[in-house]
Design a protein around this motif. Structure first.
Motif, PDB file in Angstrom:
ATOM      1  N   LEU A  53      47.836   8.602 -39.689  1.00  0.00           N
ATOM      2  CA  LEU A  53      47.229   8.573 -38.361  1.00  0.00           C
ATOM      3  C   LEU A  53      47.390   9.944 -37.715  1.00  0.00           C
ATOM      4  CD1 LEU A  53      45.969   6.359 -36.429  1.00  0.00           C
ATOM      5  CD2 LEU A  53      48.224   6.242 -35.359  1.00  0.00           C
ATOM      6  N   ARG A  54      46.489  10.289 -36.840  1.00  0.00           N
ATOM      7  CA  ARG A  54      46.649  11.508 -36.045  1.00  0.00           C
ATOM      8  C   ARG A  54      46.246  11.188 -34.607  1.00  0.00           C
ATOM      9  NH1 ARG A  54      42.037  14.709 -39.483  1.00  0.00           N
ATOM     10  NH2 ARG A  54      40.291  13.322 -39.018  1.00  0.00           N
ATOM     11  N   VAL A  55      46.916  11.857 -33.645  1.00  0.00           N
ATOM     12  CA  VAL A  55      46.737  11.536 -32.233  1.00  0.00           C
ATOM     13  C   VAL A  55      46.517  12.827 -31.456  1.00  0.00           C
ATOM     14  CG1 VAL A  55      47.790  10.505 -30.179  1.00  0.00           C
ATOM     15  CG2 VAL A  55      48.203   9.485 -32.430  1.00  0.00           C
ATOM     16  N   GLY A  56      45.585  12.802 -30.519  1.00  0.00           N
ATOM     17  CA  GLY A  56      45.345  13.919 -29.611  1.00  0.00           C
ATOM     18  C   GLY A  56      45.420  13.434 -28.179  1.00  0.00           C
ATOM     19  N   ILE A  57      46.171  14.141 -27.324  1.00  0.00           N
ATOM     20  CA  ILE A  57      46.373  13.747 -25.927  1.00  0.00           C
ATOM     21  C   ILE A  57      46.034  14.923 -25.015  1.00  0.00           C
ATOM     22  CG2 ILE A  57      47.972  12.806 -24.215  1.00  0.00           C
ATOM     23  CD1 ILE A  57      49.730  11.831 -26.521  1.00  0.00           C
ATOM     24  N   ALA A  58      45.234  14.656 -23.984  1.00  0.00           N
ATOM     25  CA  ALA A  58      44.934  15.649 -22.954  1.00  0.00           C
ATOM     26  C   ALA A  58      45.227  15.028 -21.594  1.00  0.00           C
ATOM     27  CB  ALA A  58      43.481  16.097 -23.042  1.00  0.00           C
ATOM     28  N   PHE A  59      45.495  15.895 -20.617  1.00  0.00           N
ATOM     29  CA  PHE A  59      45.831  15.409 -19.277  1.00  0.00           C
ATOM     30  C   PHE A  59      44.906  16.066 -18.263  1.00  0.00           C
ATOM     31  CE2 PHE A  59      48.182  14.945 -15.338  1.00  0.00           C
ATOM     32  CZ  PHE A  59      48.735  13.676 -15.465  1.00  0.00           C
ATOM     33  N   GLY A  60      44.311  15.245 -17.404  1.00  0.00           N
ATOM     34  CA  GLY A  60      43.411  15.792 -16.399  1.00  0.00           C
ATOM     35  C   GLY A  60      42.581  14.703 -15.746  1.00  0.00           C
ATOM     36  N   THR A  61      41.520  15.105 -15.076  1.00  0.00           N
ATOM     37  CA  THR A  61      40.645  14.152 -14.407  1.00  0.00           C
ATOM     38  C   THR A  61      39.592  13.636 -15.379  1.00  0.00           C
ATOM     39  OG1 THR A  61      39.168  15.915 -13.656  1.00  0.00           O
ATOM     40  CG2 THR A  61      40.956  15.272 -12.180  1.00  0.00           C
ATOM     41  N   MET A  62      39.063  12.486 -15.082  1.00  0.00           N
ATOM     42  CA  MET A  62      38.013  11.892 -15.917  1.00  0.00           C
ATOM     43  C   MET A  62      37.172  10.973 -15.066  1.00  0.00           C
ATOM     44  SD  MET A  62      40.554   9.421 -18.074  1.00  0.00           S
ATOM     45  CE  MET A  62      41.823  10.687 -18.021  1.00  0.00           C
ATOM     46  N   VAL A  90      38.644  28.379 -25.613  1.00  0.00           N
ATOM     47  CA  VAL A  90      39.859  28.559 -26.396  1.00  0.00           C
ATOM     48  C   VAL A  90      40.946  27.607 -25.888  1.00  0.00           C
ATOM     49  CG1 VAL A  90      41.668  30.182 -27.076  1.00  0.00           C
ATOM     50  CG2 VAL A  90      39.295  30.973 -26.845  1.00  0.00           C
ATOM     51  N   VAL A  91      41.580  26.903 -26.817  1.00  0.00           N
ATOM     52  CA  VAL A  91      42.602  25.908 -26.488  1.00  0.00           C
ATOM     53  C   VAL A  91      43.887  26.247 -27.229  1.00  0.00           C
ATOM     54  CG1 VAL A  91      43.241  23.472 -26.677  1.00  0.00           C
ATOM     55  CG2 VAL A  91      40.898  24.109 -26.055  1.00  0.00           C
ATOM     56  N   GLU A  92      45.017  26.095 -26.536  1.00  0.00           N
ATOM     57  CA  GLU A  92      46.317  26.254 -27.189  1.00  0.00           C
ATOM     58  C   GLU A  92      46.964  24.881 -27.342  1.00  0.00           C
ATOM     59  OE1 GLU A  92      50.577  28.644 -26.847  1.00  0.00           O
ATOM     60  OE2 GLU A  92      49.283  28.483 -25.098  1.00  0.00           O
ATOM     61  N   PRO A  93      46.911  24.296 -28.525  1.00  0.00           N
ATOM     62  CA  PRO A  93      47.521  22.978 -28.719  1.00  0.00           C
ATOM     63  C   PRO A  93      49.029  23.089 -28.901  1.00  0.00           C
ATOM     64  CG  PRO A  93      46.417  23.681 -30.723  1.00  0.00           C
ATOM     65  CD  PRO A  93      46.204  24.778 -29.721  1.00  0.00           C
ATOM     66  N   TRP A  94      49.709  22.001 -28.574  1.00  0.00           N
ATOM     67  CA  TRP A  94      51.157  21.905 -28.759  1.00  0.00           C
ATOM     68  C   TRP A  94      51.450  20.680 -29.606  1.00  0.00           C
ATOM     69  CZ3 TRP A  94      54.765  25.230 -26.250  1.00  0.00           C
ATOM     70  CH2 TRP A  94      54.180  26.165 -25.392  1.00  0.00           C
ATOM     71  N   MET A  95      52.310  20.827 -30.607  1.00  0.00           N
ATOM     72  CA  MET A  95      52.676  19.706 -31.456  1.00  0.00           C
ATOM     73  C   MET A  95      53.869  18.985 -30.841  1.00  0.00           C
ATOM     74  SD  MET A  95      53.525  19.609 -35.541  1.00  0.00           S
ATOM     75  CE  MET A  95      51.986  20.453 -35.882  1.00  0.00           C
ATOM     76  N   LEU A  96      53.685  17.696 -30.623  1.00  0.00           N
ATOM     77  CA  LEU A  96      54.708  16.861 -29.981  1.00  0.00           C
ATOM     78  C   LEU A  96      55.523  16.122 -31.029  1.00  0.00           C
ATOM     79  CD1 LEU A  96      55.717  15.496 -27.209  1.00  0.00           C
ATOM     80  CD2 LEU A  96      54.109  13.668 -27.822  1.00  0.00           C
ATOM     81  N   ASP A 109      49.726  12.384 -39.344  1.00  0.00           N
ATOM     82  CA  ASP A 109      50.931  11.818 -38.740  1.00  0.00           C
ATOM     83  C   ASP A 109      51.555  12.754 -37.714  1.00  0.00           C
ATOM     84  OD1 ASP A 109      50.758   9.412 -40.070  1.00  0.00           O
ATOM     85  OD2 ASP A 109      52.022  10.036 -41.735  1.00  0.00           O
ATOM     86  N   ARG A 110      50.707  13.419 -36.945  1.00  0.00           N
ATOM     87  CA  ARG A 110      51.179  14.313 -35.896  1.00  0.00           C
ATOM     88  C   ARG A 110      50.439  14.023 -34.591  1.00  0.00           C
ATOM     89  NH1 ARG A 110      56.054  16.647 -36.994  1.00  0.00           N
ATOM     90  NH2 ARG A 110      56.084  17.463 -39.127  1.00  0.00           N
ATOM     91  N   VAL A 111      51.111  14.411 -33.480  1.00  0.00           N
ATOM     92  CA  VAL A 111      50.512  14.285 -32.153  1.00  0.00           C
ATOM     93  C   VAL A 111      50.313  15.684 -31.591  1.00  0.00           C
ATOM     94  CG1 VAL A 111      50.788  13.409 -29.808  1.00  0.00           C
ATOM     95  CG2 VAL A 111      51.651  12.070 -31.744  1.00  0.00           C
ATOM     96  N   LEU A 112      49.099  15.996 -31.184  1.00  0.00           N
ATOM     97  CA  LEU A 112      48.811  17.257 -30.503  1.00  0.00           C
ATOM     98  C   LEU A 112      48.521  16.982 -29.033  1.00  0.00           C
ATOM     99  CD1 LEU A 112      46.559  19.427 -32.860  1.00  0.00           C
ATOM    100  CD2 LEU A 112      49.057  19.396 -32.645  1.00  0.00           C
ATOM    101  N   VAL A 113      49.039  17.843 -28.143  1.00  0.00           N
ATOM    102  CA  VAL A 113      48.773  17.711 -26.713  1.00  0.00           C
ATOM    103  C   VAL A 113      48.225  19.037 -26.205  1.00  0.00           C
ATOM    104  CG1 VAL A 113      50.637  16.028 -26.493  1.00  0.00           C
ATOM    105  CG2 VAL A 113      51.081  18.436 -25.958  1.00  0.00           C
ATOM    106  N   ASP A 114      47.530  18.977 -25.075  1.00  0.00           N
ATOM    107  CA  ASP A 114      47.009  20.205 -24.485  1.00  0.00           C
ATOM    108  C   ASP A 114      48.042  20.812 -23.534  1.00  0.00           C
ATOM    109  OD1 ASP A 114      46.824  18.371 -22.369  1.00  0.00           O
ATOM    110  OD2 ASP A 114      45.058  19.379 -21.541  1.00  0.00           O
TER     111      ASP A 114
END
Length: 419
Positions: A328-337, A410-416, A362-367
């Motif tokens: 599984l892989r997961v991507g998370i962003a935070f903001g308005t929608m 351009v996005v800088e992802p962070w591995m959680l 098997d990793r989670v990436l966040v913005d």
């Protein structure tokens, strides 16, 4: 991914206003008038609030109720009078709907006191097929039209909002009905012995299940409505709902396309159902909300970044412990929608989708905004310096190389990960 999905229109239905067939006379109160030579049949009750009268049957010799067997838009052929012991599909339909077919769409609109144009809009929005001018509608259909139109007339809903209510309810319950039929009713109605038809098994089963399922549906709906109302009221008290920021996340099965070629249909269906069930349970139990499941992918939201991060990590940990599940892989962003009809849209959603597509297995990436929220809440450190005491933090965040993301710059992802 969800951001690329086109809007899916509801199934078209309804019919355009047509003149009443020649030879039909209006009946008082919105129901067909009793035909001469048919003593002993009670006159249909008057329909309060109707502004017009539907037409009576054109031929006095016509008996029974039309059946839904013709092509879309065509008049449906008549069927024989139902016997009380006849477990036909039409009789099952009558049991579920609570009344017989007796109105054409034109008659139903007049009985409800609404224009044919508005009735057609409601009918299409609910997702029902065009029945032309067949007598396929019931007293329940008239009542539903009158209720929606009454909300508009009273000024409680605009006409546009009323159509949206019809569409959202129709789409949600359509999927629910399909799921219930596929998941357990098909199995329960399998004829137990040779010579029996499925209809013979289905009728008594529906008689038993219908009131229980109806009460449970209303209970769950009220619970969900109370929870949603609470979220909105709290947000309005705390801040402007338009600017409210939330965490949005996608969880995606890796290599699903290859699985579709390798697995049998039944096996693939069981895998998808197991994934969706596990994801839905984990999201709900940890305080998130499942927005939708798309087979190999689920979309969920959370009020804060910490909740979304915990759900993402638990999803990966749970799936990793199941040898039948792919990575599984997961991507998370935070903001308005933007929230509309139970779905979410906007750049934050698009970013979460892109992060999911580039996440390792098997990793989670966040913005960056999600990282800032975790740091601000004390769940993760500002930096990973070896000289600092990091034992009090729940999560570790590792910066990855900046990269361009289609449509988002351009996005800088962070591995959680867990600490």
């Amino acid at each position: 991914m969800a951001d690329d999905e086109p809007d899916i229109p509801a199934r078209t239905s309804g019919s355009q206003s047509e003149p009443e067939p020649a030879g039909e006379q209006p009946a008082e109160g919105g129901a067909p008038r009793e035909q001469p030579g048919e003593p002993g049949q009670p006159e249909p009750a008057q329909t309060p609030g109707a502004t017009g009268s539907p037409a009576a049957p054109a031929a006095s010799g016509q008996t029974g109720t039309p059946g839904a067997t013709g092509p879309v838009g065509a008049d449906l052929p008549p069927v024989p009078e139902e016997d009380e012991d006849d477990p036909s599909a039409l009789r099952i339909e009558q049991l579920i709907l609570g009344s017989k077919r007796q109105y054409t769409p034109f008659q139903a609109a007049r009985a409800a006191g609404v224009s044919m144009e508005l009735a057609s809009r409601f009918w299409r929005a609910m997702g029902f097929a065009d029945v032309g001018q067949a007598r396929a509608l019931t007293e329940a259909d008239v009542l539903a039209l009158r209720r929606l139109a009454g909300l508009v007339e009273a000024g409680l809903l605009s006409e546009t909002t009323a159509v949206q209510v019809a569409r959202s309810t129709g789409q949600t319950t359509s999927r629910l009905a399909d799921w219930q039929i596929d998941s357990f009713l098909m199995g329960l109605t399998e004829p137990p012995e040779p010579g029996m038809t499925r209809n013979e098994v289905t009728y008594p089963l529906v008689q038993l299940l219908l009131p229980e399922l109806e009460e449970f549906l209303v209970y769950v709906w009220r619970r969900q409505l109370a929870a949603a109302t609470g979220r909105v009221v709290q947000a309005m008290d705390d801040e402007d709902t338009v600017a409210r920021r939330q965490a949005i996340a996608f969880a995606d099965l890796v290599g699903f396309t290859r699985l579709t070629r390798r697995l049998e249909d039944d096996e693939l269906g069981e895998l998808v159902e197991a994934f969706e069930t596990t994801a839905a349970d984990l999201v709900a139990a940890n305080g998130g909300r499942l927005i939708k499941a798309l087979g190999d992918e689920v979309l969920y939201v959370a009020e804060d970044a910490g909740t979304a991060a915990e759900i993402g990590l638990r999803l990966i940990e749970t799936m990793a412990n199941d040898p039948t599940m792919p990575e599984l892989r997961v991507g998370i962003a935070f903001g308005t929608m933007t929230t509309r009809m139970g779905d979410v849209f906007g750049n934050t959603v698009n970013l979460a989708s892109r992060l999911t597509s580039i996440a390792p297995k098997d990793r989670v990436l966040v913005d960056g905004d999600c990282r800032a929220e975790l740091v601000g809440a004390g769940a993760a450190p500002e930096s990973e310096k070896e000289t600092e005491d990091l034992s009090g933090y729940r999560y570790a965040l590792q910066p990855l190389y900046q990269r361009p993301v289609r449509g988002l710059g351009v996005v800088e992802p962070w591995m959680l990960s867990r600490r």
